[in-house]
Design a protein around this motif. Sequence first.
Motif, PDB file in Angstrom:
ATOM      1  N   UNK A  84    -117.787  86.668 -29.606  1.00  0.00           N
ATOM      2  CA  UNK A  84    -119.102  86.663 -30.250  1.00  0.00           C
ATOM      3  C   UNK A  84    -119.052  87.444 -31.557  1.00  0.00           C
ATOM      4  N   UNK A  85    -118.495  88.661 -31.480  1.00  0.00           N
ATOM      5  CA  UNK A  85    -118.431  89.505 -32.676  1.00  0.00           C
ATOM      6  C   UNK A  85    -117.458  88.957 -33.711  1.00  0.00           C
ATOM      7  N   UNK A  86    -116.427  88.240 -33.231  1.00  0.00           N
ATOM      8  CA  UNK A  86    -115.397  87.748 -34.137  1.00  0.00           C
ATOM      9  C   UNK A  86    -115.943  86.828 -35.212  1.00  0.00           C
ATOM     10  N   UNK A  87    -116.937  86.027 -34.862  1.00  0.00           N
ATOM     11  CA  UNK A  87    -117.514  85.117 -35.861  1.00  0.00           C
ATOM     12  C   UNK A  87    -118.174  85.891 -36.993  1.00  0.00           C
ATOM     13  N   UNK A  88    -118.887  86.957 -36.628  1.00  0.00           N
ATOM     14  CA  UNK A  88    -119.540  87.777 -37.655  1.00  0.00           C
ATOM     15  C   UNK A  88    -118.515  88.561 -38.460  1.00  0.00           C
ATOM     16  N   UNK A  89    -117.480  89.071 -37.785  1.00  0.00           N
ATOM     17  CA  UNK A  89    -116.446  89.837 -38.477  1.00  0.00           C
ATOM     18  C   UNK A  89    -115.685  88.957 -39.468  1.00  0.00           C
ATOM     19  N   UNK A  90    -115.355  87.733 -39.056  1.00  0.00           N
ATOM     20  CA  UNK A  90    -114.660  86.822 -39.965  1.00  0.00           C
ATOM     21  C   UNK A  90    -115.503  86.526 -41.202  1.00  0.00           C
ATOM     22  N   UNK A  91    -116.798  86.366 -41.006  1.00  0.00           N
ATOM     23  CA  UNK A  91    -117.682  86.120 -42.145  1.00  0.00           C
ATOM     24  C   UNK A  91    -117.691  87.320 -43.093  1.00  0.00           C
ATOM     25  N   UNK A 125    -113.297  87.514 -50.712  1.00  0.00           N
ATOM     26  CA  UNK A 125    -113.688  86.721 -51.886  1.00  0.00           C
ATOM     27  C   UNK A 125    -114.068  87.618 -53.053  1.00  0.00           C
ATOM     28  N   UNK A 126    -114.851  88.658 -52.777  1.00  0.00           N
ATOM     29  CA  UNK A 126    -115.266  89.576 -53.839  1.00  0.00           C
ATOM     30  C   UNK A 126    -114.063  90.298 -54.447  1.00  0.00           C
ATOM     31  N   UNK A 127    -113.163  90.772 -53.588  1.00  0.00           N
ATOM     32  CA  UNK A 127    -111.987  91.486 -54.085  1.00  0.00           C
ATOM     33  C   UNK A 127    -111.044  90.565 -54.843  1.00  0.00           C
ATOM     34  N   UNK A 128    -110.955  89.313 -54.424  1.00  0.00           N
ATOM     35  CA  UNK A 128    -110.107  88.356 -55.138  1.00  0.00           C
ATOM     36  C   UNK A 128    -110.645  88.096 -56.536  1.00  0.00           C
ATOM     37  N   UNK A 129    -111.951  87.944 -56.647  1.00  0.00           N
ATOM     38  CA  UNK A 129    -112.564  87.729 -57.961  1.00  0.00           C
ATOM     39  C   UNK A 129    -112.359  88.943 -58.855  1.00  0.00           C
ATOM     40  N   UNK A 130    -112.606  90.135 -58.285  1.00  0.00           N
ATOM     41  CA  UNK A 130    -112.438  91.358 -59.066  1.00  0.00           C
ATOM     42  C   UNK A 130    -110.974  91.542 -59.476  1.00  0.00           C
ATOM     43  N   UNK A 131    -110.053  91.306 -58.524  1.00  0.00           N
ATOM     44  CA  UNK A 131    -108.636  91.464 -58.830  1.00  0.00           C
ATOM     45  C   UNK A 131    -108.154  90.469 -59.866  1.00  0.00           C
TER      46      UNK A 131
END
Length: 217
Positions: free
Chosen positions: A43-50, A57-63
């Motif tokens: 159950x928690x895994x779905x939220x953690x993956x999101x 995604x944010x770190x990839x854009x910044x990097x």
Amino acid sequence: MSKSSSKAANKAKLPPKTSMPRAPEIEEPTIAKPSTRMAAILYDGMLILALLFLVGTLLTVIGTLMTMETGSESSQAQSLPTWYQNFIMTPSFILTLVGFYGIFWRRGGQTLGMQTWRLKTVNNSGHLLTWGQSFKRILAAFIMPLIFGIIGSVIDGSRAILLTSAFLGFIFNYAFCFFNPRGLAVQDMLSNTITLKMPKTENEGLWRVIRNRKQGK
């Protein structure tokens, strides 16, 4: 007044006999079973993956903006520098996991998935975890996957074997419950914490805990 009439009058004044209600049996918390823990993790895994996807995604854009020149063709695509992946992205993913579990464990001992299955993580004294205890428990949960992953990389350095070995280490954490006399997982023993299955009457919902704290109750 005759004695017979006096006795009849006294009987009339007595209240009717009522059966005393039985006290409800108090159900006590028990150590959570591995299958229930795994269900909560799914159950928690779905939220953690999101969350991890958003952070990645944010770190990839910044990097990309900070370390590479952007191009307009696919042939110009580049990979992020190794130092950025190892010292920026990986610690950020770890902090995301620590923050996710730490916030929920500190608030009420339950994540959203744990609340669904009436699970609660506390320390050996029965109190909610501190930030230090939360970090220690998460770190303990990674030890066996790390050991299994190292063994897999020694046997075969392929990425598939590495991931499979790490996953087997994760499963081992909970399979250990079947061999431990108290039913504790590896991370329970290493961090001096425990995950309990709460009774229905004792299970205070996560949002109720948060609401009560805001109201100062």
